[in-house]
Motif scaffolding. Structure first.
Motif, PDB file in Angstrom:
ATOM      1  N   ASP A 214      12.962  15.162   0.486  1.00  0.00           N
ATOM      2  CA  ASP A 214      12.196  14.445  -0.539  1.00  0.00           C
ATOM      3  C   ASP A 214      11.789  13.057  -0.068  1.00  0.00           C
ATOM      4  O   ASP A 214      12.522  12.387   0.642  1.00  0.00           O
ATOM      5  N   ILE A 215      10.595  12.644  -0.512  1.00  0.00           N
ATOM      6  CA  ILE A 215      10.201  11.242  -0.374  1.00  0.00           C
ATOM      7  C   ILE A 215      10.051  10.705  -1.789  1.00  0.00           C
ATOM      8  O   ILE A 215       9.948  11.476  -2.740  1.00  0.00           O
ATOM      9  N   VAL A 216      10.069   9.378  -1.932  1.00  0.00           N
ATOM     10  CA  VAL A 216      10.020   8.772  -3.268  1.00  0.00           C
ATOM     11  C   VAL A 216       8.886   7.758  -3.335  1.00  0.00           C
ATOM     12  O   VAL A 216       8.769   6.910  -2.450  1.00  0.00           O
ATOM     13  N   VAL A 217       8.049   7.858  -4.380  1.00  0.00           N
ATOM     14  CA  VAL A 217       7.014   6.830  -4.592  1.00  0.00           C
ATOM     15  C   VAL A 217       7.043   6.377  -6.040  1.00  0.00           C
ATOM     16  O   VAL A 217       7.495   7.106  -6.917  1.00  0.00           O
ATOM     17  N   LYS A 218       6.554   5.161  -6.270  1.00  0.00           N
ATOM     18  CA  LYS A 218       6.492   4.642  -7.637  1.00  0.00           C
ATOM     19  C   LYS A 218       5.472   5.444  -8.424  1.00  0.00           C
ATOM     20  O   LYS A 218       4.419   5.827  -7.895  1.00  0.00           O
ATOM     21  N   ASP A 219       5.788   5.684  -9.700  1.00  0.00           N
ATOM     22  CA  ASP A 219       4.850   6.389 -10.566  1.00  0.00           C
ATOM     23  C   ASP A 219       5.088   5.902 -11.994  1.00  0.00           C
ATOM     24  O   ASP A 219       6.065   6.284 -12.635  1.00  0.00           O
ATOM     25  N   PRO A 220       4.199   5.038 -12.487  1.00  0.00           N
ATOM     26  CA  PRO A 220       4.418   4.452 -13.823  1.00  0.00           C
ATOM     27  C   PRO A 220       4.413   5.487 -14.948  1.00  0.00           C
ATOM     28  O   PRO A 220       4.866   5.201 -16.053  1.00  0.00           O
ATOM     29  N   ASN A 221       3.906   6.691 -14.676  1.00  0.00           N
ATOM     30  CA  ASN A 221       3.803   7.688 -15.757  1.00  0.00           C
ATOM     31  C   ASN A 221       5.089   8.470 -16.008  1.00  0.00           C
ATOM     32  O   ASN A 221       5.161   9.260 -16.936  1.00  0.00           O
TER      33      ASN A 221
ATOM     34  N   ALA B  34       0.824  -1.214   0.000  1.00  0.00           N
ATOM     35  CA  ALA B  34       0.000   0.000   0.000  1.00  0.00           C
ATOM     36  C   ALA B  34       0.860   1.268   0.000  1.00  0.00           C
ATOM     37  O   ALA B  34       0.374   2.349  -0.341  1.00  0.00           O
ATOM     38  N   THR B  35       2.146   1.131   0.373  1.00  0.00           N
ATOM     39  CA  THR B  35       2.967   2.347   0.487  1.00  0.00           C
ATOM     40  C   THR B  35       3.511   2.809  -0.857  1.00  0.00           C
ATOM     41  O   THR B  35       3.979   3.927  -0.985  1.00  0.00           O
ATOM     42  N   ASN B  36       3.494   1.897  -1.875  1.00  0.00           N
ATOM     43  CA  ASN B  36       4.026   2.274  -3.189  1.00  0.00           C
ATOM     44  C   ASN B  36       5.524   2.565  -3.137  1.00  0.00           C
ATOM     45  O   ASN B  36       6.031   3.399  -3.879  1.00  0.00           O
ATOM     46  N   ALA B  37       6.226   1.882  -2.237  1.00  0.00           N
ATOM     47  CA  ALA B  37       7.643   2.205  -2.024  1.00  0.00           C
ATOM     48  C   ALA B  37       8.525   1.632  -3.129  1.00  0.00           C
ATOM     49  O   ALA B  37       8.223   0.584  -3.698  1.00  0.00           O
ATOM     50  N   VAL B  38       9.597   2.334  -3.417  1.00  0.00           N
ATOM     51  CA  VAL B  38      10.585   1.875  -4.397  1.00  0.00           C
ATOM     52  C   VAL B  38      11.594   0.996  -3.668  1.00  0.00           C
ATOM     53  O   VAL B  38      12.196   1.425  -2.689  1.00  0.00           O
ATOM     54  N   ARG B  39      11.783  -0.229  -4.153  1.00  0.00           N
ATOM     55  CA  ARG B  39      12.704  -1.154  -3.467  1.00  0.00           C
ATOM     56  C   ARG B  39      14.100  -1.098  -4.070  1.00  0.00           C
ATOM     57  O   ARG B  39      14.249  -0.909  -5.263  1.00  0.00           O
ATOM     58  N   ILE B  40      15.090  -1.317  -3.229  1.00  0.00           N
ATOM     59  CA  ILE B  40      16.477  -1.439  -3.696  1.00  0.00           C
ATOM     60  C   ILE B  40      16.691  -2.903  -4.080  1.00  0.00           C
ATOM     61  O   ILE B  40      16.340  -3.798  -3.321  1.00  0.00           O
ATOM     62  N   ALA B  41      17.283  -3.131  -5.256  1.00  0.00           N
ATOM     63  CA  ALA B  41      17.408  -4.509  -5.752  1.00  0.00           C
ATOM     64  C   ALA B  41      18.328  -5.367  -4.891  1.00  0.00           C
ATOM     65  O   ALA B  41      18.022  -6.509  -4.590  1.00  0.00           O
TER      66      ALA B  41
END
Length: 569
Positions: free
Chosen positions: A460-467, A414-421
């Motif tokens: 800054d915070i970071v969230v996924k955004d497909p656009n 639900a957080t839409n967080a970007v994961r580190i590989a």
């Protein structure tokens, strides 16, 4: 030390630090472990990644001596042996699928000492890590020529058919056993994957079937080099022929210094599967023509052609003026594979001239710089939040999954967080989607401080955004927190009003800001409100839920505010 530091700088290198083995170990592992380590002074020198000729003491000293005009640049010579006397390396077609290329050369009547031998091995290691891309493109093998007899064959066989005694081992193993043997070896296990899953492994034999090496993993013990070795057979196998030639050239030019006839290399013949032959090492000298005014213009100096030629000669690029001084003829030695374009020659001229000696001028292009509006607003808010009695914190942009999800009572999806590989530690698994955990962790680390604790952060915070083109988006958030014996909701609410007052946003619905009761997992039920401004939701404020407080190892009530400040830019 200072003079040497200065010399390195002038030559375009950096003396990183002056240390010793003892210092290094005590820094990394503590004083106890460092006992008995050597006190010999070590210079750590930063060499640009393109200068393979400076990766060993021999090359570095030679380069600096030429630069200081104490010696002339040596001329590297290859000696082609009489018909039928030279060494041959025959490549079979089986290698085509796995490591198709090979080059070879011989250093005759070389004299090793402990220092020279260590430097010889160390240079191979540095080349393996650098230009050879961890042995993926090229692997180097060096052998005592007197223990074997040519011609040599470079072929590829099934792992079960290859059997030999690997370097520094006491018994013979098959290739598959060697792979198992080195799976736990801290140094060699990183190279196993290069051939592990291939049906055939590359291998080099001499005419009696003695294994020289199984590139890119390990050499055979039979051909091991010692301090008494007089003749060295060098082979480089790989997937990139250009890189293999460069690697061979670097090794032979660096260490031919110790041959009976200094700077001479005995050539070897390589026979390809199609029957063609080629003599290596190439040791190719080539000449380039450059216009002196081009060099002067690019660097911003005005030197005479003859002094530019002298500058380039000091950088191991032997140069002289031709044709009434309107051209320089520059000879590029085999050690300088990094000279690809005229601009590389210009760069060397600039280094020899001395970057500090180039006059500073105002650029011809006239532009006026300006602060990014978002950063300007951030700076102004930081000042005023500090004036309101809050202390600024700066926390890591990466955090663990628990911090942004579990501890705040949310699910990670639900957080839409970007994961580190491939995170190095559990603390840095995802990019933060909220500033709250960072501030709560800061409070947990400062529990000894007198209450109340009032902290804020604008980052800054970071969230996924497909656009977006990169699949993620940054938002500039403002987060403030109040931690004391009472929740202090009114203090946080007051701070919100102060921020809005500074942003000149009135407290009304039409064109200002309002707060409405709301629910969120991190906040206490009935003590949470959503902030609306400019017709959109910009964040929340409220009293933090007791579960969240205990999960962050805190014991007192706490209230917080987090809003997005980008709509106000």
């Amino acid at each position: 030390d200072e003079e040497f530091d200065e010399l390195c700088f002038e030559f375009g290198l950096e003396l990183d630090e002056i240390t010793s083995e003892k210092d290094i170990i005590s820094k990394e592992k503590g004083q106890e472990k460092a006992k008995g380590a050597s006190d010999v002074i070590l210079y750590k020198i930063d060499v640009p990644a393109n200068r393979y000729d400076l990766l060993c003491l021999e090359g570095l000293v030679r380069g600096l001596q030429v630069f200081k005009e104490r010696i002339n640049l040596p001329r590297y010579e290859k000696i082609i042996p009489a018909e039928g006397e030279g060494q041959r390396l025959i490549i079979t077609e089986q290698t085509a699928q796995i490591r198709p290329h090979a080059v070879a050369a011989v250093l005759r009547n070389i004299t090793f000492t402990k220092e020279r031998y260590d430097s010889f091995i160390d240079l191979q290691e540095k080349l393996h890590q650098n230009i050879c891309r961890k042995r993926a493109l090229v692997a180097i093998g060096t052998h005592d020529l007197d223990t074997i007899s040519g011609p040599f064959t470079f072929t590829a066989k099934a792992p079960s058919e290859i059997k030999f005694k690997p370097l520094n081992q006491s018994q013979e193993y098959t290739a598959s056993q060697i792979m198992d043997l080195y799976r736990t070896d801290s140094h060699l296990r990183h190279y196993l994957h290069l051939i592990e899953n291939k049906p055939r492994y590359p291998v080099i034999y001499d005419s009696n079937g003695v294994v020289l090496s199984m590139p890119p993993i390990i050499n055979g013990d039979h051909t091991k080099i010692s301090l008494n070795t007089r003749n060295v057979f060098i082979e480089c196998t790989g997937t990139d022929i250009t890189k293999a030639k460069i690697v061979l050239d670097v090794i032979v030019t660096m260490f031919s210094e110790y041959c009976e006839k200094p700077f001479t290399v005995e050539a070897a013949e390589v026979v390809y599967p199609n029957g063609k032959t080629h003599i290596y090492p190439e040791l190719a000298y080539r000449t380039e023509k450059v216009k002196p005014e081009h060099i002067n213009k690019k660097i911003g100096i005005s030197e005479t052609p003859s002094s530019l030629a002298k500058l380039l000669t000091r950088m191991c690029l032997k140069s002289h003026v031709i044709g009434n001084g309107n051209h320089l003829e520059v000879e590029i030695p085999p050690t300088r594979a990094d000279i690809i374009h005229a601009c590389d020659i210009v760069e060397d001229a600039a280094i020899a001239y001395g970057y500090n000696n180039i006059q500073m001028v105002i650029p011809k292009t006239y532009t006026i710089a300006n602060q990014l509006p978002l950063n300007k607003l951030t700076e102004l808010l930081r000042l005023d939040l500090a004036a309101a009695g809050f202390t600024e914190a700066l926390t890591f942009a990466l955090c663990s999954q628990e911090d942004v999800a579990d501890k705040l009572g949310m699910d990670i999806s639900a957080t839409n967080a970007v994961r580190i590989a491939n995170p190095k530690t559990a603390e840095f698994q995802v990019a933060r989607t909220t500033l709250l955990p960072g501030l709560l962790k800061t409070i947990a680390a400062n529990r000894k401080m007198p209450l109340p604790l009032k902290l804020f952060e604008i980052s800054d915070i970071v969230v996924k955004d497909p656009n977006t083109d990169v699949g993620a988006r940054n938002y500039r958030h403002l987060c403030a927190i109040y931690y004391s014996k009472s929740p202090g909701f009114e203090i946080i609410h007051g701070l919100l009003d102060r921020v809005m007052q500074l942003l000149e946003v009135p407290p009304n619905e039409e064109n200002g800001y309002t707060i409405k009761a709301s629910e969120a997992s991190a906040f206490f039920p009935g003590r949470c409100a959503e902030v609306f401004a400019k017709g959109q939701s910009i964040g929340k404020l409220g009293v933090i839920h007791p579960d969240v407080i205990t999960k962050f190892e805190l014991t007192m009530p706490c209230s917080a505010l987090e809003i997005n400040i980008e709509p106000f830019v």
